[in-house]
Design a protein around this motif. Structure first.
Motif, PDB file in Angstrom:
ATOM      1  N   VAL A 171      41.883  56.658  38.205  1.00  0.00           N
ATOM      2  CA  VAL A 171      41.386  55.340  38.610  1.00  0.00           C
ATOM      3  C   VAL A 171      41.848  54.326  37.571  1.00  0.00           C
ATOM      4  CG1 VAL A 171      39.363  53.892  39.015  1.00  0.00           C
ATOM      5  CG2 VAL A 171      39.378  56.262  39.820  1.00  0.00           C
ATOM      6  N   HIS A 172      42.567  53.317  38.020  1.00  0.00           N
ATOM      7  CA  HIS A 172      43.015  52.241  37.118  1.00  0.00           C
ATOM      8  C   HIS A 172      42.542  50.923  37.720  1.00  0.00           C
ATOM      9  CE1 HIS A 172      46.421  50.636  34.316  1.00  0.00           C
ATOM     10  NE2 HIS A 172      45.382  49.817  34.347  1.00  0.00           N
ATOM     11  N   ASN A 173      41.481  50.371  37.140  1.00  0.00           N
ATOM     12  CA  ASN A 173      40.901  49.126  37.648  1.00  0.00           C
ATOM     13  C   ASN A 173      41.702  47.920  37.167  1.00  0.00           C
ATOM     14  OD1 ASN A 173      38.536  50.329  38.919  1.00  0.00           O
ATOM     15  ND2 ASN A 173      37.916  50.837  36.831  1.00  0.00           N
ATOM     16  N   LEU A 174      41.870  46.945  38.054  1.00  0.00           N
ATOM     17  CA  LEU A 174      42.650  45.747  37.744  1.00  0.00           C
ATOM     18  C   LEU A 174      41.799  44.511  38.028  1.00  0.00           C
ATOM     19  CD1 LEU A 174      45.860  46.883  39.681  1.00  0.00           C
ATOM     20  CD2 LEU A 174      45.367  47.266  37.260  1.00  0.00           C
ATOM     21  N   VAL A 175      41.782  43.585  37.090  1.00  0.00           N
ATOM     22  CA  VAL A 175      41.032  42.334  37.270  1.00  0.00           C
ATOM     23  C   VAL A 175      41.977  41.161  37.054  1.00  0.00           C
ATOM     24  CG1 VAL A 175      39.147  40.874  36.458  1.00  0.00           C
ATOM     25  CG2 VAL A 175      38.843  43.362  36.583  1.00  0.00           C
ATOM     26  N   LYS A 176      42.056  40.324  38.039  1.00  0.00           N
ATOM     27  CA  LYS A 176      42.929  39.152  38.002  1.00  0.00           C
ATOM     28  C   LYS A 176      42.082  37.947  37.596  1.00  0.00           C
ATOM     29  CE  LYS A 176      46.472  37.172  41.047  1.00  0.00           C
ATOM     30  NZ  LYS A 176      46.996  37.215  42.440  1.00  0.00           N
ATOM     31  N   ALA A 177      42.218  37.535  36.331  1.00  0.00           N
ATOM     32  CA  ALA A 177      41.408  36.415  35.816  1.00  0.00           C
ATOM     33  C   ALA A 177      42.239  35.137  35.857  1.00  0.00           C
ATOM     34  CB  ALA A 177      40.924  36.719  34.405  1.00  0.00           C
ATOM     35  N   ARG A 178      42.603  34.746  37.044  1.00  0.00           N
ATOM     36  CA  ARG A 178      43.418  33.539  37.215  1.00  0.00           C
ATOM     37  C   ARG A 178      42.623  32.286  36.859  1.00  0.00           C
ATOM     38  NH1 ARG A 178      45.736  32.936  43.113  1.00  0.00           N
ATOM     39  NH2 ARG A 178      43.575  32.335  43.492  1.00  0.00           N
ATOM     40  N   GLN A 179      41.311  32.331  37.130  1.00  0.00           N
ATOM     41  CA  GLN A 179      40.421  31.217  36.797  1.00  0.00           C
ATOM     42  C   GLN A 179      39.220  31.781  36.036  1.00  0.00           C
ATOM     43  OE1 GLN A 179      38.939  29.038  40.165  1.00  0.00           O
ATOM     44  NE2 GLN A 179      38.028  27.418  38.926  1.00  0.00           N
ATOM     45  N   PRO A 180      39.346  31.964  34.723  1.00  0.00           N
ATOM     46  CA  PRO A 180      38.259  32.613  33.971  1.00  0.00           C
ATOM     47  C   PRO A 180      36.982  31.798  33.892  1.00  0.00           C
ATOM     48  CG  PRO A 180      40.021  31.884  32.500  1.00  0.00           C
ATOM     49  CD  PRO A 180      40.517  31.691  33.886  1.00  0.00           C
ATOM     50  N   TYR A 181      37.100  30.472  34.069  1.00  0.00           N
ATOM     51  CA  TYR A 181      35.911  29.612  34.009  1.00  0.00           C
ATOM     52  C   TYR A 181      35.869  28.689  35.227  1.00  0.00           C
ATOM     53  CZ  TYR A 181      36.141  30.956  29.075  1.00  0.00           C
ATOM     54  OH  TYR A 181      36.209  31.663  27.900  1.00  0.00           O
ATOM     55  N   ALA A 182      34.656  28.428  35.705  1.00  0.00           N
ATOM     56  CA  ALA A 182      34.492  27.477  36.808  1.00  0.00           C
ATOM     57  C   ALA A 182      34.475  26.041  36.284  1.00  0.00           C
ATOM     58  CB  ALA A 182      33.197  27.770  37.570  1.00  0.00           C
ATOM     59  N   LYS A 238      40.819  53.610  33.290  1.00  0.00           N
ATOM     60  CA  LYS A 238      41.591  52.492  32.732  1.00  0.00           C
ATOM     61  C   LYS A 238      41.157  51.161  33.345  1.00  0.00           C
ATOM     62  CE  LYS A 238      45.754  55.311  32.072  1.00  0.00           C
ATOM     63  NZ  LYS A 238      47.180  55.488  32.469  1.00  0.00           N
ATOM     64  N   LEU A 239      41.311  50.110  32.544  1.00  0.00           N
ATOM     65  CA  LEU A 239      41.078  48.742  33.010  1.00  0.00           C
ATOM     66  C   LEU A 239      42.120  47.829  32.386  1.00  0.00           C
ATOM     67  CD1 LEU A 239      39.409  46.382  34.287  1.00  0.00           C
ATOM     68  CD2 LEU A 239      38.093  46.336  32.148  1.00  0.00           C
ATOM     69  N   THR A 240      42.763  47.026  33.217  1.00  0.00           N
ATOM     70  CA  THR A 240      43.661  45.986  32.731  1.00  0.00           C
ATOM     71  C   THR A 240      43.195  44.655  33.302  1.00  0.00           C
ATOM     72  OG1 THR A 240      45.533  47.540  32.693  1.00  0.00           O
ATOM     73  CG2 THR A 240      46.058  45.193  32.554  1.00  0.00           C
ATOM     74  N   VAL A 241      42.996  43.670  32.415  1.00  0.00           N
ATOM     75  CA  VAL A 241      42.585  42.323  32.830  1.00  0.00           C
ATOM     76  C   VAL A 241      43.782  41.399  32.657  1.00  0.00           C
ATOM     77  CG1 VAL A 241      40.940  40.446  32.527  1.00  0.00           C
ATOM     78  CG2 VAL A 241      40.225  42.804  32.066  1.00  0.00           C
ATOM     79  N   PHE A 402      44.247  55.369  42.069  1.00  0.00           N
ATOM     80  CA  PHE A 402      43.492  54.432  42.903  1.00  0.00           C
ATOM     81  C   PHE A 402      43.292  53.135  42.131  1.00  0.00           C
ATOM     82  CE2 PHE A 402      39.673  52.531  44.723  1.00  0.00           C
ATOM     83  CZ  PHE A 402      39.858  52.723  46.083  1.00  0.00           C
ATOM     84  N   SER A 403      43.777  52.026  42.690  1.00  0.00           N
ATOM     85  CA  SER A 403      43.663  50.729  42.007  1.00  0.00           C
ATOM     86  C   SER A 403      43.275  49.623  42.979  1.00  0.00           C
ATOM     87  CB  SER A 403      44.996  50.349  41.350  1.00  0.00           C
ATOM     88  OG  SER A 403      45.265  51.170  40.244  1.00  0.00           O
ATOM     89  N   ILE A 404      42.170  48.975  42.686  1.00  0.00           N
ATOM     90  CA  ILE A 404      41.767  47.783  43.435  1.00  0.00           C
ATOM     91  C   ILE A 404      41.906  46.578  42.513  1.00  0.00           C
ATOM     92  CG2 ILE A 404      39.794  46.538  44.421  1.00  0.00           C
ATOM     93  CD1 ILE A 404      38.888  49.008  45.755  1.00  0.00           C
ATOM     94  N   VAL A 405      42.461  45.494  43.042  1.00  0.00           N
ATOM     95  CA  VAL A 405      42.564  44.252  42.277  1.00  0.00           C
ATOM     96  C   VAL A 405      41.324  43.404  42.557  1.00  0.00           C
ATOM     97  CG1 VAL A 405      43.894  42.171  41.817  1.00  0.00           C
ATOM     98  CG2 VAL A 405      45.081  44.288  42.410  1.00  0.00           C
ATOM     99  N   PHE A 406      40.485  43.252  41.532  1.00  0.00           N
ATOM    100  CA  PHE A 406      39.327  42.369  41.589  1.00  0.00           C
ATOM    101  C   PHE A 406      39.704  41.036  40.960  1.00  0.00           C
ATOM    102  CE2 PHE A 406      37.660  46.687  41.277  1.00  0.00           C
ATOM    103  CZ  PHE A 406      36.633  46.714  42.213  1.00  0.00           C
ATOM    104  N   THR A 407      38.814  40.048  41.085  1.00  0.00           N
ATOM    105  CA  THR A 407      38.896  38.856  40.247  1.00  0.00           C
ATOM    106  C   THR A 407      37.607  38.801  39.441  1.00  0.00           C
ATOM    107  OG1 THR A 407      37.781  37.254  41.696  1.00  0.00           O
ATOM    108  CG2 THR A 407      40.122  37.691  42.138  1.00  0.00           C
ATOM    109  N   ASN A 408      37.610  38.071  38.342  1.00  0.00           N
ATOM    110  CA  ASN A 408      36.381  37.918  37.561  1.00  0.00           C
ATOM    111  C   ASN A 408      35.287  37.249  38.384  1.00  0.00           C
ATOM    112  OD1 ASN A 408      38.452  35.753  37.101  1.00  0.00           O
ATOM    113  ND2 ASN A 408      36.705  34.671  36.218  1.00  0.00           N
ATOM    114  N   ARG A 409      35.681  36.455  39.364  1.00  0.00           N
ATOM    115  CA  ARG A 409      34.700  35.765  40.225  1.00  0.00           C
ATOM    116  C   ARG A 409      33.941  36.743  41.110  1.00  0.00           C
ATOM    117  NH1 ARG A 409      38.361  30.843  42.575  1.00  0.00           N
ATOM    118  NH2 ARG A 409      36.472  30.472  43.785  1.00  0.00           N
TER     119      ARG A 409
END
Length: 432
Positions: A171-182, A238-241, A402-409
């Motif tokens: 499992v390699h989790n992926l987080v797309k922090a394109r907009q880290p702050y609102a 694993k986690l990559t942000v 297995f990898s899902i792309v999340f966002t921080n939101r």
């Protein structure tokens, strides 16, 4: 690890590439090649011939011909049912497999179809509905891996003493922090524009929330990184942000990435998990901008960049991947469809980018994405859970990644995000 010897009249880069992906990367079996009949006959271990006709009674896989060709010509493809999956490039009766899984696997992994004329979407991307997998209903299956295990069964039937290296699901989790702050780190001008829009649209609750965050009276709703790291550290997965340093395609998502607080956020995440880079949409058209963004993130994290993804999931082959090779980026995480879950390249095992124009295997590792949370937009929670469970089972069966792309939101604590918070904390990062 056992060795499999493959005889073929001509050992081509395409043949070595796909045999090594299927035999070594997926199955954990070393593979060697020969075009000398005498060496093949004299070899005392597991062996097979790959070509148009068998030499005798040896294990034989009939070649479709794609792996001995050069260039990119349109292929006439008929997809057929094969037990619980689908395949193409059918073979004759003398072949020990009913399909040439190596030519079919190469077609999918090299993204052969993306080099052919096709209709792009509004962002200039190759759309899922243009693909062979989508049109023939096998996008949700990692077919290359499934074919590999069917091939393994044939090998074991012929050579029962073969030993394959053990491989477990990853499992390699992926987080797309394109907009880290609102609201934070946006600068005075962007904040004023935001206030103006709130007032024009009578969004008073958002107006008040923005004010409280800017004054430091409450946490920014998109700043979910402490929770994210805390949950990720519970397991060994694993986690990559990924962070965006260039300009966002949407004005409202842009922040000032030169501010110290943003740099401290990257350093905080990199202390615990891997930090990757989202190459901006503008940089994808300009090599020097790509190089500049890579240098910037390396100067912030004090680490060489290993992992990247492209803004808006843009993959224009082969140019973009060639640029990553030139920049010495090791791993790309763009191989998926933003709006459609499934296996774009037909595999759930990371693979090397093969440049069809130059007919060479490159060192760039392409990491297939199983799905993105955006691909489940406007879906019921029950439907999301059902689909993710189906994809999970498909990957688990072939011991893939297995990898899902999340966002921080996705991790902001709201009712709508409950499904993503629970998926990340309970299924993808269970307590060790």
């Amino acid at each position: 690890m056992s060795i499999l010897l493959v005889y073929t009249q001509k050992v081509t880069p395409r043949i070595t590439y796909i045999f090594k992906h299927i035999c070594t990367r997926i199955l954990g079996l070393e593979v060697n090649f020969t075009s000398q009949i005498e060496d093949f006959i004299a070899f005392d271990g597991a062996k097979l011939s790959y070509g148009k006709q068998p030499m005798g009674n040896e294990l034989f896989i009939q070649s479709h011909g794609l792996l001995t060709q050069q260039g990119i010509d349109s292929e006439e493809i008929t997809v057929k049912e094969w037990e619980a999956t689908k395949c193409f490039f059918a073979t004759g009766e003398k072949s020990d497999l009913p399909f040439d899984i190596f030519s079919a696997g190469f077609y999918l992994l090299s993204r052969f179809e993306e080099y052919l004329p096709h209709v792009k979407d509004g962002m200039g991307r190759y759309p899922a509905n243009e693909s062979l997998a989508f049109k023939n209903g096998f996008l949700s299956q990692p077919v290359v891996d499934i074919w590999a295990y069917k091939f393994k069964a044939v090998l074991l039937q012929q050579f029962p003493s073969l030993i394959f290296s053990f491989k477990s699901m990853t499992v390699h989790n992926l987080v797309k922090a394109r907009q880290p702050y609102a609201y934070n780190q946006r600068g005075a001008f962007r904040s004023l524009v935001g206030y103006g829009k709130d007032l024009l649209k009578f969004k008073m609750s958002r107006f008040l929330e923005r004010t409280r965050v800017i004054l430091g009276l409450r946490q920014d709703p998109f700043d979910t990184f402490q929770w994210l790291i805390s949950e990720a550290r519970k397991s060994t997965n694993k986690l990559t942000v990924f962070f965006l340093l260039g300009e966002a395609t949407v004005f409202e998502e842009s922040i000032n990435t030169y501010r110290q607080k943003f740099k401290m956020l990257l350093k905080y995440v990199s202390d615990y998990k891997e930090v990757g880079l989202i190459f901006s949409f503008e940089a994808l058209q300009d090599y020097e901008m790509l190089r500049s963004e890579k240098k910037r993130i390396e100067s912030i994290t004090n680490r060489s960049l290993q992992s990247s993804m492209n803004a808006q999931y843009l993959v224009n082959l082969p140019e973009l991947y060639r640029n990553l090779v030139e920049l010495e980026v090791q791993k790309d995480f763009t191989m998926g469809y933003e709006n459609e879950p499934g296996f774009r390249a037909g595999t759930c095992t990371p693979f090397l980018f093969y440049d069809l124009d130059y007919e060479i295997k490159t060192p760039l590792i392409v990491h297939p994405i199983t799905a993105s949370t955006r691909s489940f937009k406007n879906k019921y929670a029950s439907d999301i859970t059902k689909k993710i469970d189906q994809l999970w089972a498909a990957v688990a069966e072939v011991h893939g990644t297995f990898s899902i792309v999340f966002t921080n939101r996705d991790f902001t604590p709201t009712i709508g995000n409950t499904i993503w918070r629970e998926l990340f904390s309970k299924k993808l990062n269970p307590d060790a």
